[in-house]
Design a protein around this motif. Structure first.
Motif, PDB file in Angstrom:
ATOM      1  N   LYS A  47      -8.151  15.401  57.270  1.00 54.09           N
ATOM      2  CA  LYS A  47      -8.594  15.606  55.886  1.00 54.09           C
ATOM      3  C   LYS A  47     -10.106  15.698  55.763  1.00 54.09           C
ATOM      4  O   LYS A  47     -10.622  16.453  54.958  1.00 54.09           O
ATOM      5  CB  LYS A  47      -8.071  14.468  55.011  1.00 54.09           C
ATOM      6  N   THR A  48     -10.837  14.893  56.539  1.00 52.18           N
ATOM      7  CA  THR A  48     -12.287  14.829  56.330  1.00 52.18           C
ATOM      8  C   THR A  48     -13.093  15.248  57.547  1.00 52.18           C
ATOM      9  O   THR A  48     -14.293  15.466  57.443  1.00 52.18           O
ATOM     10  CB  THR A  48     -12.707  13.385  55.978  1.00 52.18           C
ATOM     11  N   GLY A  49     -12.462  15.337  58.692  1.00 52.00           N
ATOM     12  CA  GLY A  49     -13.211  15.658  59.899  1.00 52.00           C
ATOM     13  C   GLY A  49     -13.964  14.472  60.459  1.00 52.00           C
ATOM     14  O   GLY A  49     -14.730  14.597  61.403  1.00 52.00           O
ATOM     15  N   MET A  50     -13.759  13.307  59.860  1.00 51.97           N
ATOM     16  CA  MET A  50     -14.433  12.109  60.369  1.00 51.97           C
ATOM     17  C   MET A  50     -13.496  11.329  61.295  1.00 51.97           C
ATOM     18  O   MET A  50     -12.303  11.221  61.022  1.00 51.97           O
ATOM     19  CB  MET A  50     -14.865  11.220  59.203  1.00 51.97           C
ATOM     20  N   ALA A  51     -14.051  10.838  62.372  1.00 52.61           N
ATOM     21  CA  ALA A  51     -13.212  10.113  63.332  1.00 52.61           C
ATOM     22  C   ALA A  51     -13.348   8.620  63.096  1.00 52.61           C
ATOM     23  O   ALA A  51     -14.466   8.086  63.047  1.00 52.61           O
ATOM     24  CB  ALA A  51     -13.638  10.471  64.748  1.00 52.61           C
ATOM     25  N   LEU A  52     -12.212   7.984  62.941  1.00 52.97           N
ATOM     26  CA  LEU A  52     -12.203   6.538  62.743  1.00 52.97           C
ATOM     27  C   LEU A  52     -12.135   5.894  64.121  1.00 52.97           C
ATOM     28  O   LEU A  52     -11.113   5.967  64.791  1.00 52.97           O
ATOM     29  CB  LEU A  52     -10.983   6.164  61.885  1.00 52.97           C
ATOM     30  N   GLY A  53     -13.243   5.287  64.544  1.00 57.78           N
ATOM     31  CA  GLY A  53     -13.275   4.722  65.891  1.00 57.78           C
ATOM     32  C   GLY A  53     -12.640   3.341  65.936  1.00 57.78           C
ATOM     33  O   GLY A  53     -11.838   3.041  66.805  1.00 57.78           O
ATOM     34  N   VAL A  54     -13.034   2.518  64.986  1.00 54.98           N
ATOM     35  CA  VAL A  54     -12.519   1.147  64.938  1.00 54.98           C
ATOM     36  C   VAL A  54     -12.115   0.870  63.508  1.00 54.98           C
ATOM     37  O   VAL A  54     -12.855   1.161  62.572  1.00 54.98           O
ATOM     38  CB  VAL A  54     -13.601   0.141  65.402  1.00 54.98           C
ATOM     39  N   LYS A  55     -10.898   0.353  63.327  1.00 58.61           N
ATOM     40  CA  LYS A  55     -10.356   0.191  61.977  1.00 58.61           C
ATOM     41  C   LYS A  55     -10.008  -1.262  61.719  1.00 58.61           C
ATOM     42  O   LYS A  55      -9.091  -1.796  62.331  1.00 58.61           O
ATOM     43  CB  LYS A  55      -9.126   1.084  61.837  1.00 58.61           C
ATOM     44  N   ASP A  56     -10.754  -1.870  60.842  1.00 64.27           N
ATOM     45  CA  ASP A  56     -10.449  -3.204  60.327  1.00 64.27           C
ATOM     46  C   ASP A  56     -10.089  -4.185  61.436  1.00 64.27           C
ATOM     47  O   ASP A  56      -9.008  -4.764  61.441  1.00 64.27           O
ATOM     48  CB  ASP A  56      -9.308  -3.114  59.306  1.00 64.27           C
TER      49      ASP A  56
END
Lengths: 361, 400
Positions: free
Chosen positions: B37-46
């Protein structure tokens, strides 16, 4: 001030005859018109002279803007108003050149040869030292010693200033992507522009002689050093930079303790390129009354004296090979030469060993 | 145990608008969905973790699971997008550059998968690198560096250069460099992954030995379950930037949180990972108290009632005493001997920490289930042939 510099300027006295000769010049038409109508638009200028206009079928008949005129007036403006600045700007080059020339020409040739041999021995080994002695003695034997030393002084001066400006510029490029992007086309221009093109404005701004010769050489020879310094720093592996950061290195510490030491071989390749380009520029620079081996070549060509040109050319080649080998071996570290530390080889190594054995006894 | 390093709701987004991606993640969107959706990569999540003083904490996950990103957030080699990293209560994620440098110089050091040794410096100078950056004098830092090299057994090579050493030795230098500053926290990013298996095991053992001596807090990143089991006090398993399970190796082995965690064991050599105590079971019916009232007769009754041929005698502190069989009990009863005299000789026991591969032949040859005892002869349970086979069979083995 303007009038005094104008009359003192050797170039300005040569200008009027050049203008007159324009009449017989096949390209002379437009520039003289531009000189008079500088600032007026190309439309009016062309309507007065000839009915040539741009049409849709042939849109590039007449120039759309007058770059030639702009540059001419710009340089003229610089010469008229900033001559003093350029006179001051060339002073450091002048001093440096004086020092090198004085040192190399006033010392006894054998002293110079011996010094060279020692330096060769230190940076490389006895083979290069021997080669250095042979080639320098050969230069002397051809009776071009003085010319060679003048050329060497010119080259050393230009390399000195290239190092002084080029390495910091290369470092700056590696630190700022924007600066690097802005500088790259300028470097391209410095390298690809035919030397003759900037020979003229340089003469107008700095006059003729050795110092402008050195300045032309600096412009021509500096780009590879800047590029290779930049490249050398850029190609330091990212994991080493990361490790340095992880151990708390500041940007300055990363530069001085990691990036620059690792970039040394690449930077030395740049120095080597700069030296070679400087030597090749010597012949062209001799056109603006720079003495030395280049002038011999130029005279030889002018008089169709192939022998003279060969002697000058051979001298340049021998200097080039000698300096090339010296800087190339600077790019290798002590371990590649089979010792642990630089001070364990060459004449300094010899002295070091004497000391060691003495302290043991 | 006190908490050394605490991570609270840590996020890392690689992209222009981290806040937006974090918002989407909080609404429950996955890593892939956010990326499309955004092209952003979530490296570490919560990620929230508590790492105790003096433990080896292993963060495990496959490539791309965010474990290397996470460890770099701990010393802020990568800037966190949101959340806190508390070292002794100080938030690393929020501190000034100067304070951060100080933490890196004195408190947290790191060992890298690629070794990352300076090729232009000798082994000694490499080891002293962190001390040099801290501005410590030559003589002092060389002395400390030499001590660190002694810890990893490389003092003889102090004047060599990294390219003259083997991979294992280079990583020892990397370890010595990290130890030289005497850090409170040691981050090891796949430190042994680039080494060949034999040397890797050796280095793991050495690390455990060093740890026994110095009690540092170690955060160890690994993609290798064998390694994690071998050295980890606790293990966190990461998947898609999230921590899906934290626990002791046993916890994770026996109660994997999901299929992803379970999938880790697929390639694992069970006979090396499981130990005798992992698969043994206590059956009350076969334990005969040494102090049993009624002695031999009562023992016979107990075994007959439970329909067993063998009984395991245990004293009142729970220490293992011996094995009796119905046959031996009967003959003891006839000759009027005591319970202890009925114990069969030459029957083996296995140590609790022995790996399954070590006990296979013992179990196979024993006529009865083999008792498992710990170093103090404490009785832990029994291993039957069926149990062993079941454990060695992968599918069954993860859920004994």
């Amino acid at each position: 001030m303007t009038t005094t510099t104008e009359t003192a300027d050797p170039w300005s006295s040569a200008a009027p005859p050049a203008d007159r000769s324009m009449a017989s010049d096949p390209w002379g038409n437009a520039p003289s018109a531009d000189a008079q109508a500088s600032g007026s638009s190309w439309l009016t200028a062309s309507s007065e002279q000839a009915p040539i206009t741009n049409t849709w079928l042939d849109p590039f008949q007449v120039e759309w803007f007058d770059l030639r005129g702009i540059v001419n007036t710009g340089v003229k403006h610089l010469v008229e108003n900033f001559r003093g600045f350029f006179d001051v700007a060339k002073q450091p080059v002048d001093w440096m050149l004086e020092i090198f020339t004085l040192a190399l020409t006033s010392a006894h040739p054998f002293v110079v040869i011996a010094l060279f041999a020692l330096v060769c021995w230190q940076v490389s080994g006895w083979r290069l030292a021997l080669g250095g002695i042979v080639s320098l003695v050969f230069l002397g034997a051809m009776s071009v010693w003085d010319e060679s030393m003048i050329t060497l002084a010119l080259v050393l001066t230009s390399v000195f200033f290239c190092l002084l400006i080029g390495i910091p510029t290369g470092i700056l490029m590696s630190r700022s992507e924007g600066f690097a992007r802005a500088l790259r086309p300028i470097l391209d221009a410095m390298q690809t522009t035919p030397a003759f093109v900037y020979l003229v404005p340089i003469v107008m701004l700095f006059g003729i002689g050795r110092v402008p010769g050195v300045i032309v050489t600096i412009i021509f020879a500096m780009p590879p050093l800047i590029r290779l310094t930049h490249l050398g720093i850029k190609q330091v592996p990212a994991d080493l930079i990361e490790a340095s950061r992880a151990f708390g290195a500041s940007r300055r510490q990363i530069l001085y303790r990691v990036q620059l030491p690792l970039a040394v071989p690449t930077i030395m390749a740049g120095v080597n390129q700069t030296l070679m380009l400087s030597l090749s520029m010597v012949v062209i620079a001799s056109m603006i009354a720079v003495p030395g081996l280049g002038l011999m070549v130029l005279r030889g060509i002018g008089r169709l004296d192939v022998g003279l040109a060969t002697v000058g050319g051979l001298g340049i080649v021998m200097l080039a090979i000698l300096l090339d080998r010296m800087t190339q071996s600077l790019g290798r570290d002590a371990r590649e030469r089979g010792t642990r530390h630089w001070y364990e080889s060459g004449p300094i190594g010899w002295i070091y060993r004497q000391f060691k054995t003495q302290s043991k006894n | 145990m006190s908490i050394k390093l605490e991570v609270k709701h840590l996020y890392k987004v690689f992209g222009d608008e981290p806040a937006k991606a974090i918002e989407m993640a909080k609404q429950g969107m996955g890593k892939d969905e956010i990326f499309t959706k955004t092209g952003m990569a979530l490296g570490v999540k919560d990620v929230s973790l508590q790492i105790h003083t003096g433990e080896i904490f292993v963060i495990m996950g496959l490539s791309g699971s965010g474990k290397s990103t996470l460890v770099r957030l701990l010393n802020r080699l990568i800037e966190p997008s949101a959340g806190q990293v508390l070292l002794d209560g100080d938030d690393i994620a929020a501190m000034s550059d100067e304070a951060l440098r100080n933490v890196r110089l004195k408190k947290i050091s790191m060992v890298f998968q690629s070794f990352a040794l300076m090729p232009h410096l000798s082994v000694l100078e490499n080891t002293a690198f962190g001390l040099e950056l801290a501005g410590i004098s030559v003589s002092e830092r060389h002395e400390k560096a030499l001590q660190a090299l002694q810890q990893v057994g490389l003092e003889a090579h102090q004047h060599a250069y990294p390219d003259e050493l083997s991979g294992g030795m280079q990583q020892r230098v990397g370890l010595a460099r990290a130890l030289a500053i005497d850090p409170e926290v040691l981050l090891m990013d796949e430190a042994f992954s680039a080494l060949d298996p034999l040397i890797r095991t050796g280095m793991q053992d050495e690390l455990v030995q060093l740890q026994a001596k110095y009690q540092r807090t170690i955060v160890f990143i690994s993609h290798d379950l064998d390694e994690a089991m071998r050295i980890g006090d606790r293990i966190a398993i990461m998947q898609g930037g999230e921590v899906v399970q934290v626990g002791t190796p046993d916890d994770i082995l026996h109660n994997p949180a999901n299929d992803y965690v379970r999938s880790f064991f697929q390639g694992v050599n069970v006979s090396q990972v499981f130990t005798a105590k992992d698969i043994c079971r206590r059956k009350q019916s076969t334990i005969i108290r040494k102090t049993l009232e009624g002695g031999v007769v009562a023992a016979i009754a107990q075994l007959q009632e439970a329909d067993r041929d063998f009984g395991y005698v245990v004293d009142k502190e729970g220490r293992f005493e011996g094995i009796v069989s119905l046959a031996s009990l009967w003959s003891a009863e006839k000759s009027g001997k005591s319970l202890m005299a009925a114990c069969l000789l030459d029957l083996p026991t296995v140590n609790a920490d022995a790996s399954l591969s070590e006990i296979i032949s013992v179990i196979a040859q024993a006529p009865c289930a083999v008792p498992v005892v710990d170093d103090h002869q404490q009785y832990l349970g029994l291993i039957t042939r069926a149990q062993l086979l079941q454990a060695l069979d992968r599918e069954e083995g993860t859920n004994p």
